[in-house]
Design a protein around this motif. Structure first.
Motif, PDB file in Angstrom:
ATOM      1  N   VAL A 150       5.079   6.998  20.088  1.00  0.00           N
ATOM      2  CA  VAL A 150       5.387   5.563  19.990  1.00  0.00           C
ATOM      3  C   VAL A 150       6.607   5.229  20.834  1.00  0.00           C
ATOM      4  CG1 VAL A 150       6.234   3.758  18.432  1.00  0.00           C
ATOM      5  CG2 VAL A 150       4.290   5.172  17.767  1.00  0.00           C
ATOM      6  N   MET A 151       7.643   6.088  20.732  1.00  0.00           N
ATOM      7  CA  MET A 151       8.861   5.861  21.500  1.00  0.00           C
ATOM      8  C   MET A 151       8.588   5.965  22.990  1.00  0.00           C
ATOM      9  SD  MET A 151      11.989   5.300  20.200  1.00  0.00           S
ATOM     10  CE  MET A 151      11.767   3.788  21.139  1.00  0.00           C
ATOM     11  N   CYS A 152       7.780   6.960  23.367  1.00  0.00           N
ATOM     12  CA  CYS A 152       7.453   7.180  24.777  1.00  0.00           C
ATOM     13  C   CYS A 152       6.671   5.996  25.351  1.00  0.00           C
ATOM     14  CB  CYS A 152       6.645   8.468  24.919  1.00  0.00           C
ATOM     15  SG  CYS A 152       6.058   8.794  26.597  1.00  0.00           S
ATOM     16  N   MET A 153       5.628   5.544  24.657  1.00  0.00           N
ATOM     17  CA  MET A 153       4.815   4.441  25.168  1.00  0.00           C
ATOM     18  C   MET A 153       5.630   3.156  25.255  1.00  0.00           C
ATOM     19  SD  MET A 153       0.946   5.047  23.694  1.00  0.00           S
ATOM     20  CE  MET A 153       1.345   4.961  21.953  1.00  0.00           C
ATOM     21  N   ALA A 154       6.521   2.950  24.298  1.00  0.00           N
ATOM     22  CA  ALA A 154       7.376   1.756  24.339  1.00  0.00           C
ATOM     23  C   ALA A 154       8.283   1.785  25.563  1.00  0.00           C
ATOM     24  CB  ALA A 154       8.211   1.658  23.065  1.00  0.00           C
ATOM     25  N   GLU A 155       8.858   2.949  25.866  1.00  0.00           N
ATOM     26  CA  GLU A 155       9.746   3.058  27.022  1.00  0.00           C
ATOM     27  C   GLU A 155       8.977   2.948  28.334  1.00  0.00           C
ATOM     28  OE1 GLU A 155      13.074   3.033  27.128  1.00  0.00           O
ATOM     29  OE2 GLU A 155      12.885   2.636  24.973  1.00  0.00           O
ATOM     30  N   VAL A 156       7.736   3.417  28.366  1.00  0.00           N
ATOM     31  CA  VAL A 156       6.897   3.246  29.555  1.00  0.00           C
ATOM     32  C   VAL A 156       6.656   1.757  29.810  1.00  0.00           C
ATOM     33  CG1 VAL A 156       4.563   3.535  30.477  1.00  0.00           C
ATOM     34  CG2 VAL A 156       5.773   5.481  29.486  1.00  0.00           C
ATOM     35  N   LEU A 157       6.314   1.027  28.755  1.00  0.00           N
ATOM     36  CA  LEU A 157       6.058  -0.405  28.906  1.00  0.00           C
ATOM     37  C   LEU A 157       7.317  -1.147  29.340  1.00  0.00           C
ATOM     38  CD1 LEU A 157       3.755  -0.984  25.799  1.00  0.00           C
ATOM     39  CD2 LEU A 157       3.094  -1.008  28.210  1.00  0.00           C
ATOM     40  N   ARG A 158       8.447  -0.767  28.791  1.00  0.00           N
ATOM     41  CA  ARG A 158       9.704  -1.401  29.202  1.00  0.00           C
ATOM     42  C   ARG A 158      10.006  -1.111  30.673  1.00  0.00           C
ATOM     43  NH1 ARG A 158      11.690   0.208  23.917  1.00  0.00           N
ATOM     44  NH2 ARG A 158      12.068  -1.633  22.633  1.00  0.00           N
ATOM     45  N   ALA A 159       9.822   0.145  31.070  1.00  0.00           N
ATOM     46  CA  ALA A 159      10.144   0.530  32.439  1.00  0.00           C
ATOM     47  C   ALA A 159       9.262  -0.188  33.455  1.00  0.00           C
ATOM     48  CB  ALA A 159       9.990   2.047  32.601  1.00  0.00           C
ATOM     49  N   LEU A 160       7.959  -0.242  33.186  1.00  0.00           N
ATOM     50  CA  LEU A 160       7.024  -0.840  34.141  1.00  0.00           C
ATOM     51  C   LEU A 160       7.152  -2.353  34.224  1.00  0.00           C
ATOM     52  CD1 LEU A 160       3.781   1.249  33.462  1.00  0.00           C
ATOM     53  CD2 LEU A 160       5.397   1.494  35.349  1.00  0.00           C
ATOM     54  N   THR A 161       7.701  -2.980  33.172  1.00  0.00           N
ATOM     55  CA  THR A 161       7.831  -4.448  33.152  1.00  0.00           C
ATOM     56  C   THR A 161       9.275  -4.904  33.327  1.00  0.00           C
ATOM     57  OG1 THR A 161       8.109  -4.518  30.738  1.00  0.00           O
ATOM     58  CG2 THR A 161       5.849  -4.628  31.603  1.00  0.00           C
ATOM     59  N   ASP A 162      10.160  -3.974  33.689  1.00  0.00           N
ATOM     60  CA  ASP A 162      11.588  -4.293  33.845  1.00  0.00           C
ATOM     61  C   ASP A 162      12.128  -4.960  32.585  1.00  0.00           C
ATOM     62  OD1 ASP A 162      14.011  -4.283  35.153  1.00  0.00           O
ATOM     63  OD2 ASP A 162      13.660  -6.191  36.177  1.00  0.00           O
ATOM     64  N   ASN A 163      11.775  -4.388  31.432  1.00  0.00           N
ATOM     65  CA  ASN A 163      12.225  -4.839  30.102  1.00  0.00           C
ATOM     66  C   ASN A 163      11.660  -6.195  29.675  1.00  0.00           C
ATOM     67  OD1 ASN A 163      13.928  -2.636  29.207  1.00  0.00           O
ATOM     68  ND2 ASN A 163      15.321  -3.228  30.864  1.00  0.00           N
ATOM     69  N   ALA A 164      10.608  -6.663  30.369  1.00  0.00           N
ATOM     70  CA  ALA A 164       9.976  -7.927  29.945  1.00  0.00           C
ATOM     71  C   ALA A 164       9.119  -7.712  28.695  1.00  0.00           C
ATOM     72  CB  ALA A 164       9.129  -8.501  31.077  1.00  0.00           C
ATOM     73  N   TRP A 165       8.608  -6.501  28.521  1.00  0.00           N
ATOM     74  CA  TRP A 165       7.813  -6.211  27.328  1.00  0.00           C
ATOM     75  C   TRP A 165       8.705  -6.153  26.097  1.00  0.00           C
ATOM     76  CZ3 TRP A 165       7.910  -2.120  23.786  1.00  0.00           C
ATOM     77  CH2 TRP A 165       6.851  -2.080  22.870  1.00  0.00           C
ATOM     78  N   ARG A 166       8.234  -6.772  25.015  1.00  0.00           N
ATOM     79  CA  ARG A 166       8.953  -6.747  23.744  1.00  0.00           C
ATOM     80  C   ARG A 166       8.004  -6.236  22.663  1.00  0.00           C
ATOM     81  NH1 ARG A 166      12.479  -7.256  26.700  1.00  0.00           N
ATOM     82  NH2 ARG A 166      14.213  -8.743  26.779  1.00  0.00           N
ATOM     83  N   PRO A 167       8.455  -5.361  21.785  1.00  0.00           N
ATOM     84  CA  PRO A 167       7.575  -4.843  20.726  1.00  0.00           C
ATOM     85  C   PRO A 167       7.190  -5.930  19.737  1.00  0.00           C
ATOM     86  CG  PRO A 167       9.836  -4.142  20.356  1.00  0.00           C
ATOM     87  CD  PRO A 167       9.808  -4.791  21.702  1.00  0.00           C
ATOM     88  N   THR A 168       5.910  -6.098  19.512  1.00  0.00           N
ATOM     89  CA  THR A 168       5.419  -7.108  18.560  1.00  0.00           C
ATOM     90  C   THR A 168       4.620  -6.433  17.451  1.00  0.00           C
ATOM     91  OG1 THR A 168       3.548  -7.461  20.076  1.00  0.00           O
ATOM     92  CG2 THR A 168       5.404  -9.032  20.195  1.00  0.00           C
ATOM     93  N   ARG A 169       3.413  -5.978  17.778  1.00  0.00           N
ATOM     94  CA  ARG A 169       2.582  -5.299  16.775  1.00  0.00           C
ATOM     95  C   ARG A 169       2.290  -3.873  17.230  1.00  0.00           C
ATOM     96  NH1 ARG A 169      -2.571  -8.775  15.366  1.00  0.00           N
ATOM     97  NH2 ARG A 169      -2.682  -8.985  17.642  1.00  0.00           N
ATOM     98  N   ILE A 170       2.492  -2.928  16.296  1.00  0.00           N
ATOM     99  CA  ILE A 170       2.277  -1.513  16.591  1.00  0.00           C
ATOM    100  C   ILE A 170       1.484  -0.890  15.447  1.00  0.00           C
ATOM    101  CG2 ILE A 170       3.364   0.733  16.993  1.00  0.00           C
ATOM    102  CD1 ILE A 170       5.782  -0.719  18.140  1.00  0.00           C
ATOM    103  N   GLY A 171       0.379  -0.279  15.786  1.00  0.00           N
ATOM    104  CA  GLY A 171      -0.429   0.420  14.789  1.00  0.00           C
ATOM    105  C   GLY A 171      -0.164   1.921  14.859  1.00  0.00           C
ATOM    106  N   VAL A 172      -0.033   2.562  13.707  1.00  0.00           N
ATOM    107  CA  VAL A 172       0.186   4.012  13.669  1.00  0.00           C
ATOM    108  C   VAL A 172      -0.787   4.643  12.686  1.00  0.00           C
ATOM    109  CG1 VAL A 172       2.612   3.870  14.323  1.00  0.00           C
ATOM    110  CG2 VAL A 172       1.987   3.811  11.903  1.00  0.00           C
ATOM    111  N   ARG A 173      -1.098   5.901  12.897  1.00  0.00           N
ATOM    112  CA  ARG A 173      -2.010   6.596  12.006  1.00  0.00           C
ATOM    113  C   ARG A 173      -1.304   7.056  10.733  1.00  0.00           C
ATOM    114  NH1 ARG A 173      -6.229  10.643  14.145  1.00  0.00           N
ATOM    115  NH2 ARG A 173      -7.085   9.864  12.183  1.00  0.00           N
ATOM    116  N   SER A 174      -0.017   7.301  10.828  1.00  0.00           N
ATOM    117  CA  SER A 174       0.747   7.779   9.681  1.00  0.00           C
ATOM    118  C   SER A 174       0.855   6.712   8.607  1.00  0.00           C
ATOM    119  CB  SER A 174       2.147   8.205  10.124  1.00  0.00           C
ATOM    120  OG  SER A 174       2.077   9.234  11.087  1.00  0.00           O
TER     121      SER A 174
END
Length: 337
Positions: A150-174
């Motif tokens: 989750v942390m890795c995918m969030a940082e990938v999205l931030r990096a590719l969008t120059d921090n334009a991506w903001r976390p809204t909804r996240i689904g986890v199996r746990s």
């Protein structure tokens, strides 16, 4: 189910080395932690092998998770993703592409880094999601691996969008939502537990924006080092997975099964289905390493014999001649590089 999924998932050595380096953050002896995780002790010494079994990362996650509180674990994952892991992957992307295309390329790179990785874009419920699909949700290692993912995918999205991506909804199996909602920088996201996959929501408008990618010469060169495995039979993936562990001699099947988190009988059955006997295969693998050591080093034959578990030089010579048709000294003379 694909043939690859029936075989042993492999992870590139460099990837395992990154995770192993996280042990340095703990106030414990690194070697003891490596042993407990079944990660070879020479992982940081530029060894010859290219792959390790994914099982050692599962062991790593369990050991790390037992050694740190969830708060400290979250901070460690966030910092390592932001500073090292994600920048490495992003720098390997082609560049000049949209976020959508960059995420697809990122997914392809992950599959080359780890044959068990499965990350992809998917539209569901009217929204786009970056999805990670992984089996094993009922095992101890899974929660810690999912926290990292989750942390890795969030940082990938931030990096590719120059921090334009903001976390809204996240689904986890746990089922432990609290562990995820307290992850650094994700406190404002709405988490959903016990989902069929791990997934982070992405606004569709961002997907068509130009991706932000930074390259360095050394990292671009590294991209050319990745290669698909040409043979994904069980025996081939077994040999790649176990090669790092036969450097000290014949490996008992019970220990090999433990390293691979596999039942002994299952391991025997899978090899036998391809006409291979475990004892014979391990002996061949050990002698391949012995032959390499004889031709590429100046170590004495006695020291090489001792390294690979032979305390009796005469027994070693007889075994070597049985396998190669030559004594160790004659083999070295005729094949010296």
């Amino acid at each position: 189910m694909s043939k690859r999924n029936k075989n042993i998932p492999l992870v590139r050595r460099e990837n395992v080395e990154f995770f192993a380096s996280l042990f340095e953050e703990l106030d414990k002896k690194t070697y003891a932690l490596l042993r407990e995780s079944t990660i070879p002790l020479d992982i940081h010494d530029n060894p010859d092998y290219a792959y390790l079994p994914e099982s050692c990362l599962k062991n790593f996650m369990e050991v790390l998770g037992e050694s740190l509180s969830n708060d400290k674990l979250g901070v460690l994952f966030w910092r390592s993703c932001r500073e090292t892991y994600v920048p490495k992957f992003v720098s390997l992307l082609t560049g000049g592409t949209t976020v959508r295309e960059a995420l697809q390329e990122f997914s392809d790179l992950l599959k080359r880094e780890s044959s068990g990785a499965n990350v992809y874009l998917q539209k569901s419920g009217g929204s786009w999601w970056l999805v990670r699909e992984k089996a094993g949700a009922d095992e101890v290692w899974f929660k810690y691996a999912e926290l990292f993912s989750v942390m890795c995918m969030a940082e990938v999205l931030r990096a590719l969008t120059d921090n334009a991506w903001r976390p809204t909804r996240i689904g986890v199996r746990s089922s432990d939502i609290e562990d995820f909602s307290s992850l650094p920088t994700l406190e404002q996201a709405q988490f959903f537990a016990e989902r069929p996959v791990t997934a982070l929501e992405i606004p569709e408008a961002l997907l068509d924006e130009k991706a932000v990618i930074t390259h360095t010469a050394s990292q671009v060169f590294a991209a050319n080092h990745y290669a698909e495995q040409s043979d994904d039979s069980f025996a081939a993936t077994f040999k790649q997975a176990i090669t790092p562990y036969v450097s000290v001699g014949k490996l008992p099947i019970k220990l090999a099964a433990e390293i691979l988190r596999m039942n002994v009988r299952t391991l025997q059955r899978k090899l036998e289905s391809e006409g291979i006997i475990y004892k014979t295969l391990i002996e061949e693998m050990v002698f391949d390493q012995i032959k390499h050591r004889l031709t590429s080093s100046s170590d004495s034959i006695t020291s090489i014999a001792n390294k690979f578990g032979y305390s009796d030089a005469a027994h070693f010579s007889r075994s070597f001649k049985r396998i190669t048709g030559l004594t160790p000294s004659h083999f070295r003379k005729h094949h010296r590089k």
